[in-house]
Every structure is written in C-alpha cells, then in structure tokens.
Design an enzyme around this catalytic site. Structure first.
Site, PDB file in Angstrom:
ATOM      1  N   CYS A   2      13.672  61.108  18.192  1.00 47.51           N
ATOM      2  CA  CYS A   2      13.879  62.143  19.159  1.00 47.51           C
ATOM      3  C   CYS A   2      15.247  62.443  18.721  1.00 47.51           C
ATOM      4  O   CYS A   2      15.528  61.897  17.651  1.00 47.51           O
ATOM      5  CB  CYS A   2      14.683  61.575  20.351  1.00 47.51           C
ATOM      6  SG  CYS A   2      13.019  60.783  20.848  1.00 47.51           S
ATOM      7  N   ARG A  28      13.336  67.181  15.623  1.00 52.33           N
ATOM      8  CA  ARG A  28      13.230  65.770  15.989  1.00 52.33           C
ATOM      9  C   ARG A  28      12.624  65.244  16.551  1.00 52.33           C
ATOM     10  O   ARG A  28      11.639  63.857  16.909  1.00 52.33           O
ATOM     11  CB  ARG A  28      14.501  64.997  16.168  1.00 52.33           C
ATOM     12  CG  ARG A  28      15.913  65.231  14.713  1.00 52.33           C
ATOM     13  CD  ARG A  28      16.865  64.655  15.653  1.00 52.33           C
ATOM     14  NE  ARG A  28      16.548  62.826  15.384  1.00 52.33           N
ATOM     15  CZ  ARG A  28      16.645  62.234  13.882  1.00 52.33           C
ATOM     16  NH1 ARG A  28      17.797  62.796  12.945  1.00 52.33           N
ATOM     17  NH2 ARG A  28      16.440  61.402  14.725  1.00 52.33           N
ATOM     18  N   TRP A  71      10.269  63.333  21.515  1.00 53.52           N
ATOM     19  CA  TRP A  71       8.943  62.915  20.827  1.00 53.52           C
ATOM     20  C   TRP A  71       7.907  61.724  21.422  1.00 53.52           C
ATOM     21  O   TRP A  71       8.610  61.136  20.951  1.00 53.52           O
ATOM     22  CB  TRP A  71       9.562  62.887  19.624  1.00 53.52           C
ATOM     23  CG  TRP A  71       7.854  63.668  18.510  1.00 53.52           C
ATOM     24  CD1 TRP A  71       7.538  64.410  18.585  1.00 53.52           C
ATOM     25  CD2 TRP A  71       6.893  62.115  17.627  1.00 53.52           C
ATOM     26  NE1 TRP A  71       6.044  64.259  17.272  1.00 53.52           N
ATOM     27  CE2 TRP A  71       6.186  62.271  17.093  1.00 53.52           C
ATOM     28  CE3 TRP A  71       7.294  60.706  18.241  1.00 53.52           C
ATOM     29  CZ2 TRP A  71       4.596  61.902  16.824  1.00 53.52           C
ATOM     30  CZ3 TRP A  71       6.403  60.488  17.785  1.00 53.52           C
ATOM     31  CH2 TRP A  71       5.223  60.600  17.052  1.00 53.52           C
ATOM     32  N   ASN A  97      16.877  56.990  21.072  1.00 50.90           N
ATOM     33  CA  ASN A  97      16.138  57.574  20.364  1.00 50.90           C
ATOM     34  C   ASN A  97      15.754  56.245  19.601  1.00 50.90           C
ATOM     35  O   ASN A  97      16.161  55.216  19.006  1.00 50.90           O
ATOM     36  CB  ASN A  97      16.849  57.674  18.797  1.00 50.90           C
ATOM     37  CG  ASN A  97      15.542  58.746  17.809  1.00 50.90           C
ATOM     38  OD1 ASN A  97      14.324  58.218  18.027  1.00 50.90           O
ATOM     39  ND2 ASN A  97      16.606  58.647  16.192  1.00 50.90           N
ATOM     40  N   GLY A  98      14.141  55.983  19.725  1.00 52.94           N
ATOM     41  CA  GLY A  98      13.773  53.964  18.868  1.00 52.94           C
ATOM     42  C   GLY A  98      12.465  53.873  19.485  1.00 52.94           C
ATOM     43  O   GLY A  98      11.873  54.707  20.824  1.00 52.94           O
ATOM     44  N   GLU A 466      -0.341  68.465  -2.119  1.00 53.65           N
ATOM     45  CA  GLU A 466       0.638  69.122  -1.641  1.00 53.65           C
ATOM     46  C   GLU A 466       0.526  70.455  -0.893  1.00 53.65           C
ATOM     47  O   GLU A 466       0.543  70.731   0.108  1.00 53.65           O
ATOM     48  CB  GLU A 466       1.812  68.963  -2.208  1.00 53.65           C
ATOM     49  CG  GLU A 466       3.338  69.371  -1.628  1.00 53.65           C
ATOM     50  CD  GLU A 466       3.780  69.194  -0.355  1.00 53.65           C
ATOM     51  OE1 GLU A 466       3.356  67.927  -0.041  1.00 53.65           O
ATOM     52  OE2 GLU A 466       4.416  69.878   0.505  1.00 53.65           O
ATOM     53  N   LYS A 470       0.121  70.761   2.917  1.00 44.89           N
ATOM     54  CA  LYS A 470       0.760  72.146   3.627  1.00 44.89           C
ATOM     55  C   LYS A 470       0.006  72.929   4.797  1.00 44.89           C
ATOM     56  O   LYS A 470       0.249  73.285   5.762  1.00 44.89           O
ATOM     57  CB  LYS A 470       1.456  73.216   3.096  1.00 44.89           C
ATOM     58  CG  LYS A 470       2.672  72.741   2.000  1.00 44.89           C
ATOM     59  CD  LYS A 470       4.029  72.700   3.083  1.00 44.89           C
ATOM     60  CE  LYS A 470       4.457  71.421   3.435  1.00 44.89           C
ATOM     61  NZ  LYS A 470       4.826  70.183   2.821  1.00 44.89           N
ATOM     62  N   GLU A 473      -1.002  71.245   8.009  1.00 46.86           N
ATOM     63  CA  GLU A 473      -0.037  70.528   9.408  1.00 46.86           C
ATOM     64  C   GLU A 473       0.319  70.962   9.590  1.00 46.86           C
ATOM     65  O   GLU A 473       0.964  71.445  11.047  1.00 46.86           O
ATOM     66  CB  GLU A 473       0.759  69.046   9.068  1.00 46.86           C
ATOM     67  CG  GLU A 473       1.367  70.322   7.921  1.00 46.86           C
ATOM     68  CD  GLU A 473       3.137  69.178   7.165  1.00 46.86           C
ATOM     69  OE1 GLU A 473       2.936  67.763   7.626  1.00 46.86           O
ATOM     70  OE2 GLU A 473       3.515  69.229   5.393  1.00 46.86           O
ATOM     71  N   HIS A 489     -18.041  62.690  -7.398  1.00 47.71           N
ATOM     72  CA  HIS A 489     -18.216  60.956  -7.027  1.00 47.71           C
ATOM     73  C   HIS A 489     -18.369  61.546  -5.282  1.00 47.71           C
ATOM     74  O   HIS A 489     -17.736  59.899  -4.860  1.00 47.71           O
ATOM     75  CB  HIS A 489     -16.371  60.451  -7.024  1.00 47.71           C
ATOM     76  CG  HIS A 489     -17.105  60.488  -8.160  1.00 47.71           C
ATOM     77  ND1 HIS A 489     -17.956  59.439  -9.374  1.00 47.71           N
ATOM     78  CD2 HIS A 489     -16.336  60.029  -9.875  1.00 47.71           C
ATOM     79  CE1 HIS A 489     -17.909  59.815 -10.796  1.00 47.71           C
ATOM     80  NE2 HIS A 489     -16.154  60.155 -10.804  1.00 47.71           N
ATOM     81  N   LYS A 583      10.175  66.374  12.594  1.00 43.18           N
ATOM     82  CA  LYS A 583      10.266  66.352  10.517  1.00 43.18           C
ATOM     83  C   LYS A 583      11.220  64.824  10.303  1.00 43.18           C
ATOM     84  O   LYS A 583      11.082  64.251   9.201  1.00 43.18           O
ATOM     85  CB  LYS A 583      11.743  67.597  10.799  1.00 43.18           C
ATOM     86  CG  LYS A 583      12.713  67.724   9.359  1.00 43.18           C
ATOM     87  CD  LYS A 583      12.382  68.363   8.933  1.00 43.18           C
ATOM     88  CE  LYS A 583      13.016  69.146   7.903  1.00 43.18           C
ATOM     89  NZ  LYS A 583      11.542  69.158   7.111  1.00 43.18           N
TER      90      LYS A 583
END
Ligand code: G6P
Length: 588
Positions: A2, A28, A71, A97-98, A466, A470, A473, A489, A583
């Site tokens: 947060c 955040r 969040w 936050n946490g 990567e 991208k 997400e 495989h 983020k």
C-alpha cells in the site's frame, strides 16, 4: 503493498495535497484509497473504492492529514476496509502498509476489552491499541512505539494525532521516507510523493520511531526512546520528471524513454559497472537474484556472463533463494536486481545472504531504497521513476548493466558501452520504422486469442519469458515463454490452428534450431510471429530487430512490450494499472 502519506505543516489545503501525493503512490495499490484530515476538534474522513478521482473534491481547510492507497490483503475491497482507521473517539487515524501477522490475537484481546471494529482489516488493531495507551497517559511517541513493538511481521504505520497536531511513524522492512522542509514535515512510502514539500529526506530505519509536527521531525531509537541523528539526503537526488506529458499513459511513455535511459546509463554508470565487475572477479561464486521481470534479467545475466566472459553465474528467483542458500559463504557474491529496491522477497534473500557472511551487491533503480542501503557495491539504473506497474525501461537498463559489467570483467568496458549505445540506436530505428503500427495490428490479433507461446534459445530464452510476462500481465491473455528445445517435451500439445507463437529468431548460433522449432509449431497450425534481423518464409508476421550483437537482447525487448501494450488497449485494459498487480510487492 500500500502507499501511505502524511503531512503536517503550513499548507492550508491539505486535502488537495494528500490527493495529489496519493496519485503518485497509486502504483503501490489501487483498489481503494482514503484520507483523514484534522479539523481541530474532529477528523474528517473520506474513503472510497476504485481509483483516485477526488481531484475536484472540496475539503475543509486544514494543515494536518494522512492518506493511503490500498492493495487489499486482509478484508475485501470496501470503503470500510480502506484506510485510515480511527479509534473510538476519533482522536487518532492510522494508515498501514504490511501484514500484521498476529492481528487475530490482538483483535481478540481488544474485543474482550470492549472494542468494536469497523473494518475487517488487520490494520485497525493499531488504532484501538494506540488509543488505549493514550488514554492511560502515554504520549503519542511512547504509545506508537509500544504498540508497534507488539506487531508481528513487516509493517509500516503512521498514526495521526488530531489533538497534538502531529504524527508518529515506525517501520520494519516496509519503507517509510520522511521529508523535512521549511513549510512542512511529510512522510510517505516512496520519496517520489514528497516532491515539492521536502528539502531533505530521512530514510527511517527499522528500530526507529519518528515524530513529526509543524516544528519539525524528531527521530528516536525505539528501544531506548533516545533521540538519534537520522540518515538524511537532499531531496534533489530524487528530482525526476514524473509527468505523463503528451503520452496517453505511463507505459507508452516509459517504453519510449528507453533509448534515452540506456544512453544515460552508459554516460553515468560505467564506473559503477567496473566496481561491480571487480567485486565479481574477487568472488568464488556469484548469484543473481530478483523477482518478476528482474528474475528474467537475472537469467539473461547468466547467459551474458557466459557468452561475454566465459564466467559462471547462477540465477535464483529471490522467493526461492532461502531454500537453496546453505552453500553460501564469505566468498559468495549475491547481486540483487530490483527496480524498486523494496521487494520483500529480495530484501529477505539479501538478509539471509548477509547472515551467511556473503558479500552483497545491487543493480537497483531507486537510490536510497532499502536494498540500496544494505549493499556494499551498487549500480544505479538511472531510469527515472517508473510509474507503470509493468517494468519496461528498468528491464532494459538491467540488461544493459549486466552486459556492461560482463564487458568490464573482460577488460573491454568501452566495447560494452558501445554495444549498449547501438541497442539504444536500434530501438530508435525500430520506432522510426513504425514498429508501433505493426505491433498494434499484431497486438489486436493477440487480444482475440486465448493463449500465446513465446520461444527462444540461449540468451533469447529469457527474452521469451519476459515477452510472455509483459503480454499476460497487461492483456490477461494467457502467455507462456519457453526454451524452444523444450517444445517437444509437452508444450507443443497446446498448439492449435491460429495460436500465436512469438519466435525469437536472431541472426546468431540459435537461428537454425529456432527456425526448425518454429516449423514444427507452424505444422500444428501455429501463427508464427518472427522477431529478428531477417525474415523467414515460415513467419506469418515478422518484427524486425536490428542485429546489435550481444546487445540484441536489449533491443528485442521492445516487441514484447508493445505487443502487450496494444493487446491491453484492444481489450480495454488500463496498461498502467493491471488488475491484481502492484508495482512494489512489499508483502509475501
Ligand atoms: C512486481 C512488479 C514487476 C516487478 C517485480 C519485481 O511484481 O509488478 O513489474 O518486476 O515486482 O520488482 P522490483 O522492484 O524488485 O524490480
């Protein structure tokens, strides 16, 4: 994950100040937000779910307030669960936050003493505990210090006291930065929110407690409650351009900035890469760690060090590090790669490495972040503030740093720097040739698909990972990256007519085998999107990336970034704030 903000000073319109700071911190967490403003004899509270749109709102004149972007971890996304949380008498307001790991026991204890809870959050216990201590005669700093010591887990709290017109703050691992200036004392999860309000920054350390009022900031050692001289830096060091300018969003702005950020890195960070190379040379074993995009950069680093200087480097996702760290010793160098320098798994891994006596280094974008402060050797990425949740310009800067460091290790630093410049030129050339238009057309096709597979070999395998990251997400299209040799495989069973397959086919030793793998994909109906310097008859679409030797890995990041971006736009998604993501992941 947060964002917290606090202000006490001379500004009479604190509501607007908080709203504007929260917008900067929204990366955040952006499922809800809230603020509390002291009106002298009361606290005005405004809390809402969704993004911050309070810019037109009128708040009463006030000089003191706190705010929060959330969040959700404990308790659903509701106005009641949004912060700040108040005590019964509305004297104090708390932002957090946490995760308070022992919140259930604390809540139970408080309920038995008659406290009623207005939310389902773990955070609210702080408000009730602090108010009990204030009622028993403690001052705000003493009350907050004692309550904070009872919280288990990694937490940062800011407690506003309306009566005293001050706030107190404490943290463990989760970051808090205090701003001092002539007009105000401020606090936030990230220095970027303190621009315009602070002349100097104090990075609060674990074990400390800060108290801020209009008169200034005092920092205490929490164990003794003795005043300490805090570590502070001038605000100037974080002065970056954070405006979106003419771009429709931060993702497109940050993608476009890459040639410039890469050149800045070459101009300014060579001596830091050389120092990192010396640290590598004097270590017996080297590990690269990171999360998400940075983990992909770490994997790319293993190929770069192999290819450029025949040197063995191991990559471990930071979240897995502790399960394979028994062999670490004083001759091991652990290099953490991180944009924010605040990712909890990275910080925990580094703490573990330190306990085992290893040497610590960082490749980090955010100067003075927790990671930056704990290492002996560092390269700053100098990418400026990256506001889009997706890492783009920081990723290419990570790759460039690894490449330049490998060349320094080989004793050919100039050649490494020249290659990164060529990658910057190549990205510019791709833009001038209209890669965006092409990516838009292909991105729309991807948006209509259910799955996408990206494949590469050697150094292009991390590029495939990567690119898939991208795309998934931000567009929410299921996308996976693979080492092309692994196709047979299992993965190939998933290819159906029309499935988009992104194939990294550069002009190097991997070309022949990758084309052969792509041919197999195509015979199962796969729609082949080739990425490389030369087209091939089996490609249905071809995105040209100039061959710039080992720096091709940097330039070839652009197609995946743009495909993800345009697929997101086609689906109507917000490219800067993808669902469920934040983020800076400062919780486990
Ligand atoms: C989050 C972000 C990713 C990022 C990862 C690691 O998941 O959404 O974009 O790659 O964290 O972040 P760091 O700041 O340590 O590079």
């Amino acid at each position: 994950m947060c964002g917290v903000f606090g202000y006490v000073g001379t500004e009479a319109n604190v509501g607007a100040t908080i709203i504007s700071a929260l917008k900067t911190l929204e990366y955040r967490g952006y499922d809800s937000w809230g603020l509390a403003i002291s009106t002298g004899d009361d606290l005005l509270v405004d809390k809402e779910t969704g993004r911050i749109n309070g810019q037109s709102r009128e708040y009463p004149r006030s000089r003191t307030g706190i705010g929060h972007t959330r969040w959700a971890t404990h308790g659903g996304v509701t106005p009641a669960n949004a912060h700040p949380h108040l005590d019964r008498g509305s004297r104090i307001a708390v932002v957090h936050n946490g995760i308070i790991e022992n919140h259930a026991a604390l809540k139970d204890e408080l309920q038995r003493r008659g406290h009623e809870f207005a939310s389902e959050t773990d955070s609210e216990v702080v408000a009730h505990l602090v108010s009990e201590r204030l009622a028993s005669g403690d001052t705000l700093p003493v009350a907050v210090g004692q309550v904070f010591d009872r919280l288990e887990g990694y937490n940062a709290i800011v407690v506003l006291d309306r009566e005293e017109e001050q706030f107190a703050a404490a943290k463990t691992v989760s970051p808090l930065v205090i701003g001092t200036g002539r007009e105000a004392s401020t606090i936030a999860s990230d220095a970027v929110a303190l621009r315009g309000h602070a002349d100097r920054l104090i990075y609060l350390e674990d074990g400390q407690l800060a108290v801020a009022s209009a008169e200034g900031v005092v920092v205490f050692d929490r164990a003794t409650m003795r005043e300490v001289e805090p570590f502070s830096v001038p605000m100037g060091q974080v002065a970056d351009d954070i405006a979106r300018g003419d771009f429709p969003d931060f993702m497109s702005k940050e993608i476009a900035e890459q040639p410039a950020t890469l050149r800045r890195l070459v101009d300014e960070a060579r001596h830091e890469c050389a120092a990192l190379a010396r640290a590598i040379a004097s270590a017996r074993r080297v590990l690269l760690i990171g999360c998400g995009t940075a983990a992909n950069a770490a994997l790319a680093g293993t190929y770069l060090f192999n290819d450029i200087c025949g040197c063995e480097v191991t990559a471990v996702p930071a979240s897995e590090f502790r399960y394979r760290s028994r062999y670490l010793d004083a001759e091991t160098l652990v290099i953490a790669i991180s944009q924010s320098g605040e990712t909890l798994d990275v910080l925990e891994a580094m703490a573990e490495a330190r306990r085992r006596g290893s040497r610590l280094a960082a490749i980090v974008n955010t100067a003075n972040s927790s990671l930056d402060r704990m290492v002996d050797t560092r390269v700053h990425l100098r990418s400026g503030v990256e506001q889009c949740v997706l890492a783009t310009k920081s990723y290419t800067a990570m790759l460039a740093t690894l490449l330049m460091t490998a060349y320094e290790l080989r004793g050919e630093g100039d050649a490494g720097a020249a290659l990164v410049r060529r990658a910057a030129d190549a990205m510019e050339a791709m833009t001038e040739r209209g890669i965006a238009r092409q990516a838009q057309a292909i991105g729309y096709r991807i948006a209509a698909s259910q799955h996408l597979f990206a494949v590469g070999r050697g150094i292009h395998y991390p590029s495939a990972l990567e690119a898939a990251l991208k795309i998934k997400e931000v567009s929410y299209v299921h996308a996976e990256g693979f080492a092309s040799g692994e196709l047979k495989h299992g993965v190939i069973a998933l290819i159906e007519p029309g499935t988009p397959c992104l194939v990294f086919a550069p002009d190097d030793v991997t070309r022949t085998d990758i084309i052969s793998g792509a041919t197999e994909l195509r015979s199962r109906g796969g729609h082949i999107i080739g990425v490389g310097s030369q087209s091939d008859s089996i490609f249905d679409d071809f995105i040209e990336v100039p061959d710039v030797g080992e720096a091709t890995v940097i330039a070839e990041s652009l197609p995946g970034q743009l495909l993800g971006y345009f697929a997101a736009i086609a689906r109507g998604n917000d490219p800067d704030r993808p669902r469920n993501l934040a983020k800076s992941v400062t919780v486990k």
